[in-house]
Write a protein that holds these residues in place. Structure first.
Motif, PDB file in Angstrom:
ATOM      1  N   ALA A 197      83.260  34.142  97.552  1.00  0.00           N
ATOM      2  CA  ALA A 197      82.889  34.508  96.022  1.00  0.00           C
ATOM      3  C   ALA A 197      82.093  35.895  96.370  1.00  0.00           C
ATOM      4  CB  ALA A 197      81.949  33.779  95.393  1.00  0.00           C
ATOM      5  N   ALA A 198      81.515  36.249  97.462  1.00  0.00           N
ATOM      6  CA  ALA A 198      80.585  37.527  97.602  1.00  0.00           C
ATOM      7  C   ALA A 198      81.642  38.729  97.851  1.00  0.00           C
ATOM      8  CB  ALA A 198      79.734  37.473  98.948  1.00  0.00           C
ATOM      9  N   VAL A 199      82.864  38.448  98.380  1.00  0.00           N
ATOM     10  CA  VAL A 199      84.143  39.249  98.443  1.00  0.00           C
ATOM     11  C   VAL A 199      84.796  39.297  97.124  1.00  0.00           C
ATOM     12  CG1 VAL A 199      86.526  39.703  99.385  1.00  0.00           C
ATOM     13  CG2 VAL A 199      84.659  38.822 100.870  1.00  0.00           C
ATOM     14  N   THR A 200      85.010  38.367  96.395  1.00  0.00           N
ATOM     15  CA  THR A 200      85.757  38.536  95.136  1.00  0.00           C
ATOM     16  C   THR A 200      84.734  39.183  94.086  1.00  0.00           C
ATOM     17  OG1 THR A 200      85.101  36.139  94.470  1.00  0.00           O
ATOM     18  CG2 THR A 200      87.258  36.420  95.510  1.00  0.00           C
ATOM     19  N   ALA A 201      83.397  39.078  94.316  1.00  0.00           N
ATOM     20  CA  ALA A 201      82.514  39.564  93.258  1.00  0.00           C
ATOM     21  C   ALA A 201      82.578  41.154  93.619  1.00  0.00           C
ATOM     22  CB  ALA A 201      81.145  39.388  93.455  1.00  0.00           C
ATOM     23  N   GLN A 202      83.085  41.478  94.642  1.00  0.00           N
ATOM     24  CA  GLN A 202      83.254  42.957  94.771  1.00  0.00           C
ATOM     25  C   GLN A 202      84.536  43.629  94.315  1.00  0.00           C
ATOM     26  OE1 GLN A 202      80.621  44.044  96.016  1.00  0.00           O
ATOM     27  NE2 GLN A 202      80.000  42.075  96.626  1.00  0.00           N
ATOM     28  N   LEU A 203      85.494  42.815  93.957  1.00  0.00           N
ATOM     29  CA  LEU A 203      86.923  43.074  93.523  1.00  0.00           C
ATOM     30  C   LEU A 203      87.058  43.324  91.991  1.00  0.00           C
ATOM     31  CD1 LEU A 203      88.870  40.490  95.859  1.00  0.00           C
ATOM     32  CD2 LEU A 203      88.222  43.059  96.128  1.00  0.00           C
ATOM     33  N   SER A 204      86.521  42.274  91.244  1.00  0.00           N
ATOM     34  CA  SER A 204      86.551  42.558  89.751  1.00  0.00           C
ATOM     35  C   SER A 204      85.333  42.993  88.952  1.00  0.00           C
ATOM     36  CB  SER A 204      87.118  41.187  89.197  1.00  0.00           C
ATOM     37  OG  SER A 204      87.024  41.148  87.881  1.00  0.00           O
ATOM     38  N   GLU A 205      85.760  43.628  88.046  1.00  0.00           N
ATOM     39  CA  GLU A 205      84.531  44.045  87.172  1.00  0.00           C
ATOM     40  C   GLU A 205      83.805  42.706  86.500  1.00  0.00           C
ATOM     41  OE1 GLU A 205      84.889  47.231  84.461  1.00  0.00           O
ATOM     42  OE2 GLU A 205      86.225  48.534  86.019  1.00  0.00           O
ATOM     43  N   ALA A 275      82.250  41.619 102.837  1.00  0.00           N
ATOM     44  CA  ALA A 275      81.751  41.902 101.475  1.00  0.00           C
ATOM     45  C   ALA A 275      80.985  43.126 101.522  1.00  0.00           C
ATOM     46  CB  ALA A 275      81.032  40.735 101.085  1.00  0.00           C
ATOM     47  N   PHE A 276      80.125  43.201 102.396  1.00  0.00           N
ATOM     48  CA  PHE A 276      79.148  44.275 102.596  1.00  0.00           C
ATOM     49  C   PHE A 276      79.913  45.719 102.690  1.00  0.00           C
ATOM     50  CE2 PHE A 276      76.069  41.194 103.825  1.00  0.00           C
ATOM     51  CZ  PHE A 276      74.990  41.618 102.806  1.00  0.00           C
ATOM     52  N   LEU A 277      81.160  45.592 103.454  1.00  0.00           N
ATOM     53  CA  LEU A 277      81.871  46.960 103.603  1.00  0.00           C
ATOM     54  C   LEU A 277      82.396  47.312 102.293  1.00  0.00           C
ATOM     55  CD1 LEU A 277      83.910  46.639 106.937  1.00  0.00           C
ATOM     56  CD2 LEU A 277      81.914  48.187 106.217  1.00  0.00           C
ATOM     57  N   LEU A 278      82.936  46.348 101.587  1.00  0.00           N
ATOM     58  CA  LEU A 278      83.430  46.428  99.996  1.00  0.00           C
ATOM     59  C   LEU A 278      82.240  47.021  99.201  1.00  0.00           C
ATOM     60  CD1 LEU A 278      85.855  43.673  99.622  1.00  0.00           C
ATOM     61  CD2 LEU A 278      86.608  46.113 100.032  1.00  0.00           C
TER      62      LEU A 278
END
Ligand SMILES: Nc1ncnc2c1ncn2[C@@H]1O[C@H](COP(=O)(O)OP(=O)(O)OP(=O)(O)O)[C@@H](O)[C@H]1O
Ligand SMILES: [Mg+2]
Lengths: 551, 304
Positions: A197-205, A275-278
């Motif tokens: 979720a930490a990754v997907t939270a970076q993907l979508s607004e 996630a941190f990179l994104l």
């Protein structure tokens, strides 16, 4: 070191310090996040601990001796059983512990994964979407502090949950090391999907899209291990592609091994780095997937309160429909296994209410239909409660300032909830009937269960009506609707095995619905429920007409 | 002709907070009425009562001669509202949101919508979430202006617009006025109010402290005079109604009450006026006076 070197060095370092300072404020944010979640985290932990507690009560009643446990193991040997539950270690000598790790662990892991997905999204993308993150970040708060704080909260929640779970198992005299492995597995599954979720939270607004994507990954993980476990006992390579599979591969209470959990840790680490990179690359509030353009003019389908409500609910209805259909299909496909084990173990059949063969299948599946209806009732209440957010965010006021009456607006929105509830019932009935029909080669079941599912529509509408009433009388809050609904669900699920008094069981709303197609269809209760649903909705509408708008 | 909006002794409390306290407000047909007051004064609350979204605790509220609480819908057919904080639905585009509002008000005038989209320079195909604050406001403004109504209720409609858009907005209100529409405009942008409004009501802590035409309000404040005379102009100091006399180089500056102005001029005339600049009080001065004055009726607003 020469003095001339220090000046540029220092400049360089101070630049670095900006990067190092990207965690500034994490502690305060984490404390604040934990404070906000001080109810939610304990509720999840206690709910999972409670599930174990429930099984401690139920299993000795349902399976009083090793022979009965073996009949259970026989179901789990079936591909369909393995698909729903786990890889099937220790089936030859099935024990309570083996049952927990084979049948329960997967679902516990899903529950902690869901909790983690919601938690991470709530503290990251939701904050950005509402604009609160902007206010926070404008203070002395580093770039990575909000995400780090969310992850600290995630860790605390999963540790609490795993610890409580292990404690519940140990308290029930199960082996300490294996109990700890179960707790650790559930906690780590939570961490993995929290990291997803930490990754997907970076993907979508959008927060809902972010948690939806993470949820899809979770669904995929469950299906992967399901198919893998169905392919062979102990799981095929597909099972090893799934984090849920890893937690089950510890073989707790059978032949404990710890190393599969290392896979969870490694994947969590990789995901967090990603996630941190994104997060470091994007703007506050922005996603990596650009928002698409849309129509310049509304279609006739949209320009009506019901049309708009449907548009807003569309994604969630679709998600529920797919989820209910697949779960129904899987549950239904267990039908053959149940019939088989009932035929070989008549005493087990009595536990489920007696009868024989086809009737028994229908009865069992009909009671499953009731469980799906409970899910649809949850959907209905959530859907009605969406009106609260509409109002507090000021949109309802803007709409009611046009040529539309309050009852018109409320009932249009309610109609969307009511109709989509019916659709969801039909879909789950269809899935259940289709699976059951396929497993015993009687396809007419698909039709029977699809039709039968509508028997639950009135009761679902009763709960939706309660939610409307709660919305109409805004001040009364909505917690009591949830207490009634969750109470009814708990009594409906566990009441029979808990030996609760008849009077309590008889009053349980979902139990009042005739268990078609396993039993005769009685019209009277359905008529009464419909009357109650209409009365509640009408009362809510009247109350709404006579109160101030919040915002 | 009867008033479009007629509010008398309106009171409204939220729990212990008294948001409106004996408020009066009156709008005649065809007038553009500025509604001013400091933050938390009760402007938005008044507007929400006028729309029938809130129930008045006490007082008489009439919009087009009817009670907005009981007759909300019939009234809404004749008015359009732009909230100060425009919150749109996610997932739909600006164009769809405009159509939605317009259709709830009884249909979209396609040409008018297109015209306004162009004038306000708004891209209707973007999702509402990706709009800036100003663009969200444009959506609500276009939806309101595109509808054929008699009354526009605007709650800080331009707080996010850029100066160019502000001009477009002023044009649009000018057109509305020529078309005979009535406008209630709550705003913190004084220049806008000064340009657009015939009448102004200033409220403070839920109570109307001033109401009238701008000219009438100006009467309440002193005119500033800067004069250069052959003789000694500081002698005006002796007159009653003249204040703050200062000398700067050859110029003399003072302020004078409205009714003392003729006497002051008579006094200056024999002294040989070389130049004279008279500045009427700006709205800003009226405001600072009204907002800041401690003698207004105390009412338990946000600030005590
Ligand atoms: N729903 C509510 N519940 C409690 N208090 C409220 C509510 N709505 C408004 N108030 C209070 O009523 C008072 C008037 O608020 P209102 O929003 O009308 O002010 P305003 O004049 O519009 O201010 P601004 O210029 O900041 O928009 C404030 O003290 C506010 O806190
Ligand atoms: Mg306001």
């Amino acid at each position: 070191m020469s003095a001339t070197m220090t000046a540029p060095r220092r400049a360089h370092r101070s630049h670095r310090a900006d990067g190092g300072g990207s965690l500034t404020g994490t502690g305060r944010l984490a404390r604040f996040a934990l404070r906000r979640d001080r109810i939610q985290i304990p509720v999840w932990a206690i709910a999972l601990g409670g599930t174990i507690g429930y099984f401690l009560v139920v299993i000795p009643i349902a399976y009083p001796d090793p022979a009965a446990l073996q009949t259970r193991a026989a179901i789990m040997k079936e591909p369909a059983g393995a698909m729903m539950a786990g890889p099937g270690y220790g089936l030859d000598n099935y024990t309570f512990g083996a049952m927990v790790s084979n049948e329960l662990l997967g679902w516990l892991a899903v529950a902690s994964a869901l909790m983690s997905i919601f938690l991470v999204t709530r503290h990251t993308r939701d904050e950005e979407e509402t604009g609160r993150a902007e206010l926070i970040r404008a203070n002395v708060v580093g770039r990575h502090a909000p995400l780090t704080a969310a992850l600290i909260t995630l860790a605390v929640a999963n540790i609490a949950m795993g610890a409580l779970l292990s404690a519940a198992l140990i308290a029930n005299d199960l082996a300490v090391a294996d109990s700890l492995a179960i707790g650790a597995g559930v906690g780590l599954a939570g961490l993995v999907f929290g990291a997803v979720a930490a990754v997907t939270a970076q993907l979508s607004e959008h927060a809902r899209a972010a948690s939806g994507m993470a949820g899809a990954v979770l669904g995929l993980a469950y299906v992967l291990r399901g198919v893998g476990d169905a392919q062979e006992i102990g799981g095929s390579f597909l099972s090893w592609l799934s984090p849920i599979g890893w937690t089950q591969q510890t073989r707790a209470f059978v032949d404990l091994r710890w190393w599969p959990l290392l896979l969870c840790i490694a994947l969590t680490a990789v995901l967090l780095v990603a996630a941190f990179l994104l997060a470091g690359r994007r703007d506050v509030g922005a996603g990596l997937m650009a928002a698409k353009r849309g129509r310049a003019n509304a279609t006739p389908a949209l320009v009506h309160p019901a049309g708009l409500a449907l548009r807003m609910e569309r994604g969630s209805i679709l998600g529920w429909a797919v989820g209910l259909f697949l779960t129904g299909l899987l549950t239904g496909s267990l039908g053959q296994g149940i019939v088989d084990s009932f035929e070989s173990q008549p005493q087990l059949a009595e536990v489920f209410g007696g009868g024989s063969g086809g009737d028994l299948l229908r009865q069992t599946m009909a009671s499953f239909l009731g469980f799906f209806a409970m899910g649809v009732a949850v959907f209905a209440v959530v859907s009605v409660n969406r009106m609260r957010k509409e109002e507090t965010e000021g949109r309802t006021g803007a709409v009611l300032a046009t040529d539309i009456t309050r009852p018109h607006w409320l009932l249009s929105t309610f109609a969307v909830t009511a109709v989509s509830s019916a659709v969801l019932l039909l879909v789950s009935g269809f899935g259940l009937g289709l699976g059951a029909g396929a497993s015993i080669g009687e396809m007419s079941l698909a039709w029977d269960f699809t039709v039968a599912s509508l028997a639950y529509w009135p009761i679902v509408l009763c709960f939706a009506g309660l939610a409307v009433l709660a919305y109409g009388v805004l001040r009364a809050g909505v917690w009591w609707v949830w207490i009634l609904l969750v109470g009814s669900i708990l009594i409906g699920l566990y009441g029979p095995v808990l030996n609760l008094p008849e009077a309590v069981l008889d009053a349980e709303p979902f139990g009042l619905v005739p268990q078609v197609p396993g039993a005769e269809l009685e019209a009277a209760p359905l008529v009464w429920m419909s009357v109650v649903a209409i009365a509640l909705t009408a009362a809510g509408t009247l109350a709404f007409r006579n109160r101030d708008l919040e915002a | 002709m009867s008033a479009v909006i007629d509010v008398r002794n309106l009171s409204k409390s939220f729990g212990s907070v008294r948001a409106l306290d004996d408020l009066d407000l009156r709008l005649e047909p065809g007038e553009v009425h500025g509604f001013l007051g400091p933050n938390g004064a009760g402007k938005s609350t008044t507007i929400r009562v006028l729309l029938g979204l809130l129930h008045a605790d006490a007082g008489a509220v009439r919009v087009f001669g009817q009670d907005p609480w009981t007759k909300a819908v019939g009234l809404h057919r004749r008015l359009a509202y732009v909230p100060g904080d425009v919150n749109l639905w996610p997932k739909i585009t600006g164009g769809e949101a405009i159509d939605y509002f317009a259709s709830l008000r009884g249909g979209v005038d396609k040409a008018r919508k297109q015209n306004l989209l162009e004038r306000f320079d708004l891209d209707p195909t973007k999702k509402t979430r990706s709009y800036s604050k100003g663009n969200r406001q444009k959506v609500a403004l276009i939806a309101a202006l595109a509808s054929d109504v008699e009354l526009l209720v605007l709650d800080e409609p331009t707080s996010g617009l850029d100066p160019l858009m502000e001009l477009v907005f002023q044009d649009c209100i000018g057109e509305a006025k020529r078309a005979g529409r009535t406008v209630l405009l709550s705003s913190h942008i004084l220049a806008e109010v000064e340009t657009l409004c015939d009448k102004v009501t200033i409220i403070r802590q839920g109570h109307a402290v001033q109401s009238g035409t701008l000219a009438e309000l100006r009467h309440l404040r002193r005119t500033s005079i800067t004069v250069v005379c052959d003789g000694d102009a500081t002698s005006v100091e002796r007159l009653s109604g003249v204040h703050d006399v200062r000398r700067d180089d050859g110029r003399v500056m003072f302020t004078v009450d409205d009714d003392a102005l003729p006497t002051a001029m008579e006094h200056l005339l024999p002294l040989g006026i070389r130049s004279l600049i008279s500045t009427p009080p700006t709205l800003e001065e009226l405001f600072v006076h009204q907002y800041g004055s401690a003698d207004a009726v105390p009412a338990g607003g946000e600030q005590s």
